[in-house]
Motif scaffolding. Structure first.
Motif, short mmCIF file in Angstrom:
data_model
loop_
_atom_site.label_atom_id
_atom_site.label_comp_id
_atom_site.label_asym_id
_atom_site.label_seq_id
_atom_site.Cartn_x
_atom_site.Cartn_y
_atom_site.Cartn_z
N ALA A 1 1.63 5.76 -6.41
CA ALA A 1 1.32 5.40 -5.03
C ALA A 1 0.46 6.47 -4.38
O ALA A 1 0.76 7.66 -4.50
CB ALA A 1 2.61 5.21 -4.24
N PRO A 2 -0.60 6.07 -3.68
CA PRO A 2 -1.39 7.05 -2.94
C PRO A 2 -0.66 7.50 -1.69
O PRO A 2 0.22 6.80 -1.17
CB PRO A 2 -2.66 6.26 -2.59
CG PRO A 2 -2.21 4.84 -2.53
CD PRO A 2 -1.12 4.70 -3.55
N SER A 3 -1.01 8.63 -1.19
CA SER A 3 -0.35 9.20 -0.02
C SER A 3 -0.95 8.65 1.27
O SER A 3 -2.14 8.38 1.36
CB SER A 3 -0.48 10.73 -0.04
OG SER A 3 0.16 11.31 1.06
N GLY A 4 -0.08 8.46 2.27
CA GLY A 4 -0.55 8.07 3.59
C GLY A 4 -1.15 6.69 3.67
O GLY A 4 -2.10 6.46 4.43
N LYS A 5 -0.59 5.74 2.93
CA LYS A 5 -1.11 4.37 2.91
C LYS A 5 0.01 3.37 3.17
O LYS A 5 1.19 3.63 2.93
CB LYS A 5 -1.74 4.04 1.56
CG LYS A 5 -2.91 4.94 1.17
CD LYS A 5 -4.12 4.70 2.04
CE LYS A 5 -5.30 5.53 1.57
NZ LYS A 5 -6.50 5.32 2.45
N LEU A 6 -0.38 2.19 3.66
CA LEU A 6 0.51 1.04 3.75
C LEU A 6 0.28 0.19 2.51
O LEU A 6 -0.84 -0.27 2.26
CB LEU A 6 0.22 0.22 5.01
CG LEU A 6 0.37 0.94 6.35
CD1 LEU A 6 0.12 -0.04 7.50
CD2 LEU A 6 1.74 1.57 6.48
N ILE A 7 1.34 -0.01 1.72
CA ILE A 7 1.22 -0.63 0.41
C ILE A 7 2.12 -1.86 0.35
O ILE A 7 3.32 -1.77 0.65
CB ILE A 7 1.62 0.37 -0.70
CG1 ILE A 7 0.78 1.63 -0.60
CG2 ILE A 7 1.50 -0.27 -2.08
CD1 ILE A 7 1.33 2.81 -1.38
#
Length: 279
Positions: free
Chosen positions: A53-59
């Motif tokens: 998961a990338p950081s600082g994202k809405l997933i």
């Protein structure tokens, strides 16, 4: 079930000594899933899942019913045992990073008849700071009220949880997660069964979390709002179909691979995606 999870913890503990995990680059990654398989009664529910998961994202996690979306979250949080693979939260097993994780379960999985107020529910999210079996001090009661205020529920702080509407209950559980002040949030269908105003309030909270650098992973079922709400998407159907930026991954072709081409909404979505998006 609980015994199996404990055994799984022990099996995972030796290969992940704390010093190694802290020094690894994975310590900067909010969520790293490697070769995870989950089986119920020897029948695979998730198979060889790999995801970072990338950081600082809405997933968004998207897939058909029974595709393993909720199971993936539960396996990440050690709520169900993994048959294989490992999960790292900021470079370490979940049990060492609980304080950095917030969780909003499906509303249908909660016992709403339990006799507690909305304020009590939110305070439960801070028990690691308060201490078990210790009274909730004024400091933490105020923090709980602030979290309720953020979701528009402070006027209902003293109301019994079973006296609230479905949308109000969902807001309270969101406030509970906010009170934890986590770095990584998991939310299992937070928009299910809520009214339009509650959905908009939840979206605003999610965006505020993103702006403050948090990572939020949401099990989501409304395909028509994925582009509007989420930066990244994970398409899941027992296996990982695709994952990445929504603009790149959330395509008609990938959706057909995910849903087997059986979703009547696909043609409508294809037409919508082909149209220029207004800003």
């Amino acid at each position: 079930m609980s015994t199996s999870v404990v055994v799984d913890h022990e099996a995972m503990q030796e290969p992940l000594p704390r010093a190694v995990a802290v020094q690894s680059p994975s310590s900067l990654v909010p969520l790293l899933i490697e070769d995870v398989t989950v089986a119920y009664h020897r029948r695979p529910v998730l198979w060889n899942i790999d995801y970072q998961a990338p950081s600082g994202k809405l997933i968004a996690i998207v897939g058909p019913n029974g595709s393993g979306k909720t199971t993936l979250i539960k396996a990440t949080l050690d709520l169900v045992p993994r048959a294989a693979g490992q999960v790292l939260i900021f470079g370490e097993p979940y049990r060492q990073q609980r304080h950095r994780v917030g969780y909003v379960p499906q509303r249908t999985s909660v016992d709403w008849d339990f006799p507690v107020s909305a304020l009590d529910v939110v305070a439960m999210g801070m028990y690691r700071k308060i201490g078990w079996l210790r009274p909730v001090s004024r400091k933490y009661r105020e923090a709980a009220k602030q979290a309720l205020d953020r979701v528009g529920m402070v006027d209902f702080a003293g109301r019994q949880i079973n006296q609230l509407s479905g949308g109000q209950q969902q807001r309270v559980f969101l406030a509970r997660a906010l009170a934890q002040n986590a770095d990584l949030y998991f939310m299992d269908e937070p928009f299910a069964g809520v009214d339009a105003s509650t959905e908009r309030a939840i979206v605003d909270i999610l965006r505020a979390l993103r702006e403050s650098g948090k990572t939020v992973i949401v099990v989501h079922h409304d395909l028509q709002t994925v582009h509007e709400y989420f930066d990244e998407v994970v398409l899941l159907n027992m296996r990982m179909i695709a994952a990445g930026p929504t603009a790149d991954v959330f395509t008609p072709d990938n959706l057909r691979k995910t849903y087997g081409g059986k979703l009547a909404l696909l043609d409508q979505l294809s037409e919508k995606m082909a149209q220029p998006r207004s800003r």
